[in-house]
Design a protein around this motif. Sequence first.
Motif, mmCIF file in Angstrom:
data_model
loop_
_atom_site.group_PDB
_atom_site.id
_atom_site.type_symbol
_atom_site.label_atom_id
_atom_site.label_comp_id
_atom_site.label_asym_id
_atom_site.label_seq_id
_atom_site.Cartn_x
_atom_site.Cartn_y
_atom_site.Cartn_z
ATOM 1 N N LEU A 79 71.581 -7.145 0.873
ATOM 2 C CA LEU A 79 73.300 -7.365 -0.202
ATOM 3 C C LEU A 79 73.612 -8.282 0.821
ATOM 4 N N ASP A 80 73.770 -8.109 2.036
ATOM 5 C CA ASP A 80 74.187 -8.796 3.662
ATOM 6 C C ASP A 80 73.625 -10.582 3.513
ATOM 7 N N ALA A 81 72.920 -10.894 2.571
ATOM 8 C CA ALA A 81 71.985 -12.084 2.433
ATOM 9 C C ALA A 81 72.596 -12.890 1.541
ATOM 10 N N ILE A 82 73.458 -12.537 0.458
ATOM 11 C CA ILE A 82 73.679 -13.264 -0.754
ATOM 12 C C ILE A 82 75.223 -13.648 -0.627
ATOM 13 N N ARG A 83 76.168 -13.577 0.641
ATOM 14 C CA ARG A 83 77.048 -14.061 1.098
ATOM 15 C C ARG A 83 76.905 -15.605 0.921
ATOM 16 N N PRO A 84 76.023 -16.044 2.490
ATOM 17 C CA PRO A 84 75.663 -16.623 3.287
ATOM 18 C C PRO A 84 75.054 -17.653 3.026
ATOM 19 N N ARG A 85 73.798 -17.557 1.904
ATOM 20 C CA ARG A 85 72.852 -18.294 1.066
ATOM 21 C C ARG A 85 73.665 -18.916 -0.104
ATOM 22 N N ALA A 86 74.732 -18.073 -1.163
ATOM 23 C CA ALA A 86 75.974 -18.531 -2.037
ATOM 24 C C ALA A 86 76.985 -19.518 -1.119
ATOM 25 N N PHE A 87 77.433 -19.181 -0.198
ATOM 26 C CA PHE A 87 78.176 -20.342 0.376
ATOM 27 C C PHE A 87 77.671 -21.472 1.002
ATOM 28 N N GLN A 88 76.405 -21.603 1.353
ATOM 29 C CA GLN A 88 75.420 -22.823 1.277
ATOM 30 C C GLN A 88 75.761 -23.206 0.218
ATOM 31 N N LEU A 89 75.156 -22.529 -1.221
ATOM 32 C CA LEU A 89 74.669 -23.614 -1.780
ATOM 33 C C LEU A 89 75.577 -23.682 -2.827
ATOM 34 N N ILE A 90 77.301 -22.831 -2.666
ATOM 35 C CA ILE A 90 78.373 -24.246 -3.368
ATOM 36 C C ILE A 90 79.074 -24.726 -2.411
ATOM 37 N N GLU A 92 79.945 -9.571 -3.260
ATOM 38 C CA GLU A 92 79.087 -10.581 -2.256
ATOM 39 C C GLU A 92 79.567 -12.154 -3.255
ATOM 40 N N LEU A 93 79.439 -12.568 -4.321
ATOM 41 C CA LEU A 93 79.165 -13.695 -4.445
ATOM 42 C C LEU A 93 81.439 -14.152 -4.676
ATOM 43 N N VAL A 94 81.577 -13.545 -4.833
ATOM 44 C CA VAL A 94 82.559 -13.660 -5.661
ATOM 45 C C VAL A 94 83.855 -14.028 -3.777
ATOM 46 N N ALA A 95 83.228 -13.335 -2.504
ATOM 47 C CA ALA A 95 82.941 -13.633 -1.157
ATOM 48 C C ALA A 95 83.032 -14.776 -0.972
ATOM 49 N N ALA A 96 81.914 -15.264 -1.162
ATOM 50 C CA ALA A 96 81.649 -16.801 -0.903
ATOM 51 C C ALA A 96 81.962 -17.510 -1.538
ATOM 52 N N TYR A 97 82.464 -17.324 -3.107
ATOM 53 C CA TYR A 97 83.617 -18.016 -3.323
ATOM 54 C C TYR A 97 84.316 -18.122 -2.823
ATOM 55 N N ASN A 98 85.305 -17.385 -2.491
ATOM 56 C CA ASN A 98 86.604 -17.033 -1.421
ATOM 57 C C ASN A 98 86.231 -18.032 -0.156
ATOM 58 N N ALA A 99 85.567 -17.565 0.195
ATOM 59 C CA ALA A 99 85.181 -18.716 1.262
ATOM 60 C C ALA A 99 85.411 -19.995 1.774
#
Length: 158
Positions: free
Chosen positions: A62-73, A101-108
């Motif tokens: 689960l911890d890998a989702i946020r940085p990968r999504a952040f990078q893509l977005i 995790e996905l929403v946290a990536a968008y927020n970041a």
Amino acid sequence: MLLILFLVASSMDLDKGISRQLPPVDKQHEQRPATAVDSRKVLRVAIDDKDSVSLDGKPASLDAIRPRAFQLIAANGRGHLILLQSDRKASYNTYLHVQNELVAAYNAVRNRQAHEHFGQPFETCGREQQQQIAEDVPMRISEIYSVSASDIGKGGRQ
């Protein structure tokens, strides 16, 4: 009397869910042809029936989702797509953690955009500024629910 008083005075908020505002129905949008999406701009997140998570077909935590999504977005802005596929037998808890995790990536990403353009966090930006950032970095998550292979043999549907 005490039972009635207890029921009236106590709070029973047991609702679990994800707050989402769906886009309004747009008749013109329904008539548009489907557009192709560059596969390099798609992040495939899958949750199987055993609550295992994978990113682009590779097992992940689960911890890998946020940085990968952040990078893509951050790299693709409006051009990205996150495809979330969840087995119907996956637990709601795992699904919520993935969504968080996905929403946290968008927020970041939105927070970073707010700092770059307006010099302040996204939360403190004005409504127009927030709308501008949300248009630049839209939440593009497509969800698919599937049935595991073992259920198909038992008469389940996809």
